[in-house]
Design a protein around this motif. Structure first.
Motif, PDB file in Angstrom:
ATOM      1  N   SER A 144      -3.252   4.500  -4.009  1.00 46.01           N
ATOM      2  CA  SER A 144      -4.244   3.426  -4.012  1.00 46.01           C
ATOM      3  C   SER A 144      -3.799   2.293  -3.107  1.00 46.01           C
ATOM      4  N   ILE A 145      -4.759   1.671  -2.452  1.00 50.51           N
ATOM      5  CA  ILE A 145      -4.440   0.534  -1.593  1.00 50.51           C
ATOM      6  C   ILE A 145      -3.946  -0.649  -2.411  1.00 50.51           C
ATOM      7  N   GLU A 146      -4.209  -0.623  -3.726  1.00 55.00           N
ATOM      8  CA  GLU A 146      -3.794  -1.716  -4.610  1.00 55.00           C
ATOM      9  C   GLU A 146      -2.341  -1.602  -5.048  1.00 55.00           C
ATOM     10  N   GLN A 147      -1.700  -0.475  -4.767  1.00 55.67           N
ATOM     11  CA  GLN A 147      -0.311  -0.318  -5.168  1.00 55.67           C
ATOM     12  C   GLN A 147       0.593  -1.303  -4.436  1.00 55.67           C
ATOM     13  N   SER A 148       1.723  -1.603  -5.039  1.00 52.13           N
ATOM     14  CA  SER A 148       2.697  -2.462  -4.378  1.00 52.13           C
ATOM     15  C   SER A 148       3.186  -1.791  -3.103  1.00 52.13           C
ATOM     16  N   ALA A 149       3.729  -2.594  -2.198  1.00 51.91           N
ATOM     17  CA  ALA A 149       4.203  -2.053  -0.925  1.00 51.91           C
ATOM     18  C   ALA A 149       5.264  -0.976  -1.146  1.00 51.91           C
ATOM     19  N   ARG A 150       6.172  -1.218  -2.081  1.00 51.85           N
ATOM     20  CA  ARG A 150       7.239  -0.245  -2.341  1.00 51.85           C
ATOM     21  C   ARG A 150       6.695   1.050  -2.905  1.00 51.85           C
ATOM     22  N   GLU A 198       7.862  -0.660  10.467  1.00 51.30           N
ATOM     23  CA  GLU A 198       8.224  -1.730  11.403  1.00 51.30           C
ATOM     24  C   GLU A 198       7.638  -3.067  10.956  1.00 51.30           C
ATOM     25  N   VAL A 199       6.387  -3.036  10.550  1.00 53.55           N
ATOM     26  CA  VAL A 199       5.741  -4.260  10.076  1.00 53.55           C
ATOM     27  C   VAL A 199       6.374  -4.730   8.770  1.00 53.55           C
ATOM     28  N   ALA A 200       6.704  -3.770   7.896  1.00 55.73           N
ATOM     29  CA  ALA A 200       7.342  -4.121   6.625  1.00 55.73           C
ATOM     30  C   ALA A 200       8.694  -4.786   6.865  1.00 55.73           C
ATOM     31  N   GLU A 201       9.438  -4.299   7.851  1.00 57.52           N
ATOM     32  CA  GLU A 201      10.733  -4.904   8.160  1.00 57.52           C
ATOM     33  C   GLU A 201      10.543  -6.313   8.720  1.00 57.52           C
ATOM     34  N   THR A 202       9.516  -6.498   9.538  1.00 56.22           N
ATOM     35  CA  THR A 202       9.195  -7.839  10.040  1.00 56.22           C
ATOM     36  C   THR A 202       8.932  -8.791   8.884  1.00 56.22           C
ATOM     37  N   SER A 203       8.206  -8.295   7.890  1.00 54.35           N
ATOM     38  CA  SER A 203       7.912  -9.109   6.713  1.00 54.35           C
ATOM     39  C   SER A 203       9.190  -9.445   5.950  1.00 54.35           C
ATOM     40  N   ARG A 204      10.056  -8.469   5.761  1.00 59.09           N
ATOM     41  CA  ARG A 204      11.306  -8.709   5.030  1.00 59.09           C
ATOM     42  C   ARG A 204      12.185  -9.733   5.750  1.00 59.09           C
ATOM     43  N   VAL A 205      12.285  -9.602   7.069  1.00 61.73           N
ATOM     44  CA  VAL A 205      13.097 -10.542   7.842  1.00 61.73           C
ATOM     45  C   VAL A 205      12.532 -11.956   7.719  1.00 61.73           C
ATOM     46  N   ALA A 242      -0.588  -9.082   5.930  1.00 63.49           N
ATOM     47  CA  ALA A 242      -1.969  -8.766   6.284  1.00 63.49           C
ATOM     48  C   ALA A 242      -2.022  -7.518   7.152  1.00 63.49           C
ATOM     49  N   ARG A 243      -1.076  -7.395   8.077  1.00 65.12           N
ATOM     50  CA  ARG A 243      -1.028  -6.230   8.959  1.00 65.12           C
ATOM     51  C   ARG A 243      -0.736  -4.961   8.172  1.00 65.12           C
ATOM     52  N   LYS A 244       0.154  -5.049   7.183  1.00 60.40           N
ATOM     53  CA  LYS A 244       0.443  -3.882   6.339  1.00 60.40           C
ATOM     54  C   LYS A 244      -0.812  -3.422   5.605  1.00 60.40           C
ATOM     55  N   ASN A 245      -1.591  -4.380   5.113  1.00 59.55           N
ATOM     56  CA  ASN A 245      -2.814  -4.027   4.399  1.00 59.55           C
ATOM     57  C   ASN A 245      -3.826  -3.359   5.334  1.00 59.55           C
ATOM     58  N   VAL A 246      -3.864  -3.830   6.576  1.00 61.69           N
ATOM     59  CA  VAL A 246      -4.749  -3.205   7.565  1.00 61.69           C
ATOM     60  C   VAL A 246      -4.307  -1.769   7.821  1.00 61.69           C
ATOM     61  N   LEU A 247      -3.009  -1.555   7.969  1.00 59.38           N
ATOM     62  CA  LEU A 247      -2.498  -0.210   8.227  1.00 59.38           C
ATOM     63  C   LEU A 247      -2.751   0.722   7.044  1.00 59.38           C
ATOM     64  N   LYS A 248      -2.727   0.175   5.837  1.00 59.77           N
ATOM     65  CA  LYS A 248      -3.088   0.996   4.680  1.00 59.77           C
ATOM     66  C   LYS A 248      -4.533   1.474   4.805  1.00 59.77           C
ATOM     67  N   THR A 249      -5.395   0.532   5.138  1.00 57.61           N
ATOM     68  CA  THR A 249      -6.828   0.845   5.222  1.00 57.61           C
ATOM     69  C   THR A 249      -7.136   1.795   6.365  1.00 57.61           C
ATOM     70  N   MET A 250      -6.465   1.604   7.485  1.00 59.66           N
ATOM     71  CA  MET A 250      -6.678   2.433   8.660  1.00 59.66           C
ATOM     72  C   MET A 250      -5.409   2.413   9.507  1.00 59.66           C
ATOM     73  N   PRO A 251      -4.736   3.539   9.664  1.00 62.33           N
ATOM     74  CA  PRO A 251      -5.231   4.898   9.416  1.00 62.33           C
ATOM     75  C   PRO A 251      -4.643   5.605   8.190  1.00 62.33           C
ATOM     76  N   LEU A 252      -3.711   4.986   7.446  1.00 60.59           N
ATOM     77  CA  LEU A 252      -2.965   5.740   6.447  1.00 60.59           C
ATOM     78  C   LEU A 252      -3.829   6.326   5.329  1.00 60.59           C
ATOM     79  N   ILE A 253      -4.635   5.495   4.687  1.00 63.74           N
ATOM     80  CA  ILE A 253      -5.443   5.994   3.565  1.00 63.74           C
ATOM     81  C   ILE A 253      -6.392   7.115   4.007  1.00 63.74           C
ATOM     82  N   PRO A 254      -7.147   6.961   5.116  1.00 63.44           N
ATOM     83  CA  PRO A 254      -8.018   8.074   5.552  1.00 63.44           C
ATOM     84  C   PRO A 254      -7.235   9.362   5.826  1.00 63.44           C
ATOM     85  N   LEU A 255      -6.071   9.259   6.462  1.00 65.82           N
ATOM     86  CA  LEU A 255      -5.261  10.447   6.719  1.00 65.82           C
ATOM     87  C   LEU A 255      -4.858  11.126   5.409  1.00 65.82           C
TER      88      LEU A 255
END
Length: 227
Positions: free
Chosen positions: A101-107, A149-156, A62-75
């Motif tokens: 796209s925000i719909e793309q897979s994380a990778r 960092e969040v992605a690594e938390t998810s993987r762990v 969920a946090r990764k999706n938030v980071l996609k929405t703000m600030p990564l996609i706007p930047l």
């Protein structure tokens, strides 16, 4: 948690209650009861671990999706607009800065972001001349580092959940073995007490619940599905 594991744990909990209410009197039973208690305690700990890691993985996703929405996609969208503006002067940049796209897979998303970041660093002078703030690349680096960092938390968390699930599978087999041994001891101890034997049979039945299906309870140590 697999239905079979859940059913075994539920059965083992009933067996533990029965065991504590009706202690075995044969001295040799202590070792069998000790192994059973140890396995069940370990299983309970791995259930907690599995649940905790599952929740952590969901929160990280969920946090990764938030980071996609703000600030990564706007930047990245602003970077794309700047590149479009610069393409009049630098036609080679046309179409190279399309935001992911925000719909793309994380990778796929992460790979796209990395490519755009490297491209923007390479062409930062012309991009800055057409509207990219000099601090944007640093902000992008910071945002990407946080995303990683969040992605690594998810993987762990996912690895921990899988490890806990595998341990529960091992413990399930051990618990079934312990209950089988306890059953032999209880049938011997209560050989003249049909009521206690019936109670033991009831608590030691393994019932695996499958939504939408129903079946009669199995014999001790067996498996059945129930609604």
């Amino acid at each position: 948690m697999r239905r079979e594991v859940r059913g075994t744990i539920e059965m083992a909990l009933r067996v533990r209650e029965f065991s504590r209410a009706h202690p075995l009197t044969d001295p040799v039973a202590a070792a069998v009861e000790g192994r059973f208690e140890e396995r069940l305690t370990q299983a309970e700990a791995f259930i907690v671990r599995q649940g905790t890691s599952r929740d952590a993985a969901k929160a990280a996703t969920a946090r990764k999706n938030v980071l996609k929405t703000m600030p990564l996609i706007p930047l990245l969208r602003h970077l794309s607009s700047v590149a479009d503006a610069a393409s009049a002067e630098r036609p080679d940049l046309a179409g190279k800065f399309k935001a992911p796209s925000i719909e793309q897979s994380a990778r796929a998303f992460r790979a796209k972001v990395q490519g755009l970041k490297e491209l923007a660093t390479e062409h930062h002078e012309v991009l800055e001349a057409h509207g990219m703030p000099p601090s944007m690349l640093a902000d992008l680096d910071t945002s990407v580092a946080l995303y990683d960092e969040v992605a690594e938390t998810s993987r762990v968390a996912v690895r921990e959940r899988i490890a806990a699930r595998e341990q529960l599978e091992v413990l399930r087999a051990g618990l079934m073995e312990s209950v089988k041994l306890l059953g032999g001891l209880y049938r011997y101890q209560f050989r003249a007490d049909p009521e206690k034997l019936a109670e033991w049979t009831s608590v030691s039945n393994l019932v695996v619940r499958v939504p939408g299906k129903a079946a009669a309870p199995p014999a001790e140590g067996g498996t059945a599905s129930a609604a």
